[in-house]
Design a protein around this motif. Structure first.
Motif, PDB file in Angstrom:
ATOM      1  N   SER A  53      -5.755   3.541 -11.473  1.00  9.19           N
ATOM      2  CA  SER A  53      -6.139   4.836 -10.911  1.00  9.19           C
ATOM      3  C   SER A  53      -6.812   4.689  -9.552  1.00  9.19           C
ATOM      4  O   SER A  53      -6.726   5.582  -8.706  1.00  9.19           O
ATOM      5  N   PHE A  54      -7.465   3.550  -9.333  1.00  2.98           N
ATOM      6  CA  PHE A  54      -8.099   3.281  -8.043  1.00  2.98           C
ATOM      7  C   PHE A  54      -7.108   2.651  -7.065  1.00  2.98           C
ATOM      8  O   PHE A  54      -7.058   3.012  -5.884  1.00  2.98           O
ATOM      9  N   LEU A  55      -6.298   1.713  -7.550  1.00  2.00           N
ATOM     10  CA  LEU A  55      -5.441   0.939  -6.660  1.00  2.00           C
ATOM     11  C   LEU A  55      -4.180   1.690  -6.229  1.00  2.00           C
ATOM     12  O   LEU A  55      -3.729   1.551  -5.086  1.00  2.00           O
ATOM     13  N   SER A  56      -3.612   2.502  -7.115  1.00  7.39           N
ATOM     14  CA  SER A  56      -2.326   3.146  -6.812  1.00  7.39           C
ATOM     15  C   SER A  56      -2.341   3.946  -5.514  1.00  7.39           C
ATOM     16  O   SER A  56      -1.397   3.840  -4.712  1.00  7.39           O
ATOM     17  N   PRO A  57      -3.368   4.766  -5.257  1.00  9.12           N
ATOM     18  CA  PRO A  57      -3.377   5.491  -3.974  1.00  9.12           C
ATOM     19  C   PRO A  57      -3.410   4.561  -2.766  1.00  9.12           C
ATOM     20  O   PRO A  57      -2.840   4.879  -1.714  1.00  9.12           O
ATOM     21  N   LEU A  58      -4.041   3.410  -2.916  1.00 10.51           N
ATOM     22  CA  LEU A  58      -4.079   2.446  -1.806  1.00 10.51           C
ATOM     23  C   LEU A  58      -2.703   1.833  -1.585  1.00 10.51           C
ATOM     24  O   LEU A  58      -2.263   1.642  -0.449  1.00 10.51           O
ATOM     25  N   LEU A  59      -1.996   1.540  -2.674  1.00 12.80           N
ATOM     26  CA  LEU A  59      -0.672   0.929  -2.555  1.00 12.80           C
ATOM     27  C   LEU A  59       0.390   1.939  -2.130  1.00 12.80           C
ATOM     28  O   LEU A  59       1.507   1.553  -1.776  1.00 12.80           O
ATOM     29  N   ALA A  60       0.044   3.211  -2.147  1.00  9.77           N
ATOM     30  CA  ALA A  60       0.964   4.231  -1.646  1.00  9.77           C
ATOM     31  C   ALA A  60       1.025   4.228  -0.129  1.00  9.77           C
ATOM     32  O   ALA A  60       1.943   4.812   0.466  1.00  9.77           O
TER      33      ALA A  60
END
Length: 298
Positions: A53-60
């Protein structure tokens, strides 16, 4: 401006790497569990990089490079690796020189790994650190993507970290500062190791970030000179005695105990003294990567 995401880059090597990348003009985003003040072209993002939930927006977002200091179990890494590779031009995976099997010859990047050499079935059933790192390297090699670079540091020291075999300074140095005996394994004491300053490791890592020839390659980053853990302990003891005026107590497991001397009311910044002494012993010009390692490593 190169955009770099550093996952968990607040430790001994990570701090040096982030500063080096900042100095050369890159823009860096660093994930951290604790609140930190962003400064200049370094932006800290608070959160747990192991949580999707924290990392996914960064990897987007699109990154020129992702440097991954996180430690995973193998199953978790297999699930995450495709997302990491898809989000960046270059993914830097922090492995370890512990992946190598024992060797009587100087170790090079293509030397056999313990995972490939061991015939210990019980050991191979585990996800022990050296096995996990090798398996995670395999995950990258077996991927259709080739935009990864593996780096394999060995034992590093810094202003915040001083190891003695498998013990961190919070164990062995804590005991020494309180007049307690440093108990060390006779077996480990005879093994060879290397100690590399974190800034030197970070400099080598910075050199491969953004280098097209580094894609699909593995590099170990160590000093060329090996020494025994007994020699390392003697260096620590030498500095402690010089700065404190009294030799710490120490004994080797399985051997006789050295003479006992009490240490009372110690208030000196001994960690800084030890670190400074080690820094003066580092190689002045560490190559970008060193195709020789250690023999009979612990």
């Amino acid at each position: 401006m190169t955009k770099i995401l550093v996952l968990g880059g607040t430790g001994a090597m990570g701090k040096h790497l982030v500063n080096l990348l900042s100095e050369r003009g890159d823009k860096i985003w660093v994930t951290t569990r604790s609140p930190r003040q962003s400064t200049g072209n370094i932006e800290y993002i608070q959160g747990n990089a192991k949580e999707d939930s924290f990392l996914s927006p960064l990897l987007a977002r699109e990154w020129d490079a992702i440097v991954d200091f996180m430690v995973y179990d193998t199953s978790a890494f297999k699930q995450r690796a495709p997302k990491l590779l898809a989000a960046t031009t270059q993914y830097i995976f922090l492995s370890s020189a512990r992946v190598y099997a024992d060797s009587v010859e100087p170790i090079q990047e293509d030397s056999p790994r313990l995972l490939d050499r061991s015939d210990d079935d019980e050991f191979l059933k585990t996800d022990e650190y050296s096995l996990a790192k090798a398996r995670q390297e395999n995950t990258l090699r077996q991927s259709a993507c080739k935009n990864w670079t593996v780096v394999r540091p060995y034992i590093t020291y810094s202003e915040e970290r001083l190891q003695l075999g498998v013990m961190e300074k919070e164990g062995w140095l804590y005991r020494a500062l309180r007049g307690r005996t440093i108990v060390f394994s006779e077996d480990i004491a005879s093994k060879l190791t290397t100690l590399t300053y974190g800034l030197d490791v970070a400099g080598a890592m910075a050199a491969v970030i953004g280098a097209p020839k580094a894609l699909g390659q593995a590099y170990h980053i160590t000093q060329q000179d090996a020494l025994s853990w007994r020699d390392v302990l003697n260096i620590y003891l030498e500095v402690l005695e010089k700065k404190l005026g009294l030799p710490p107590r120490r004994c080797y497991w399985g051997s006789t105990i050295f003479p006992v001397v009490s240490l009372l009311s110690i208030k000196l910044n001994t960690t800084a003294c030890l670190t400074g002494y080690l820094i003066t012993r580092r190689l002045p010009n560490l190559p970008i990567w060193t195709p020789s390692g250690t023999q009979n490593r612990d």
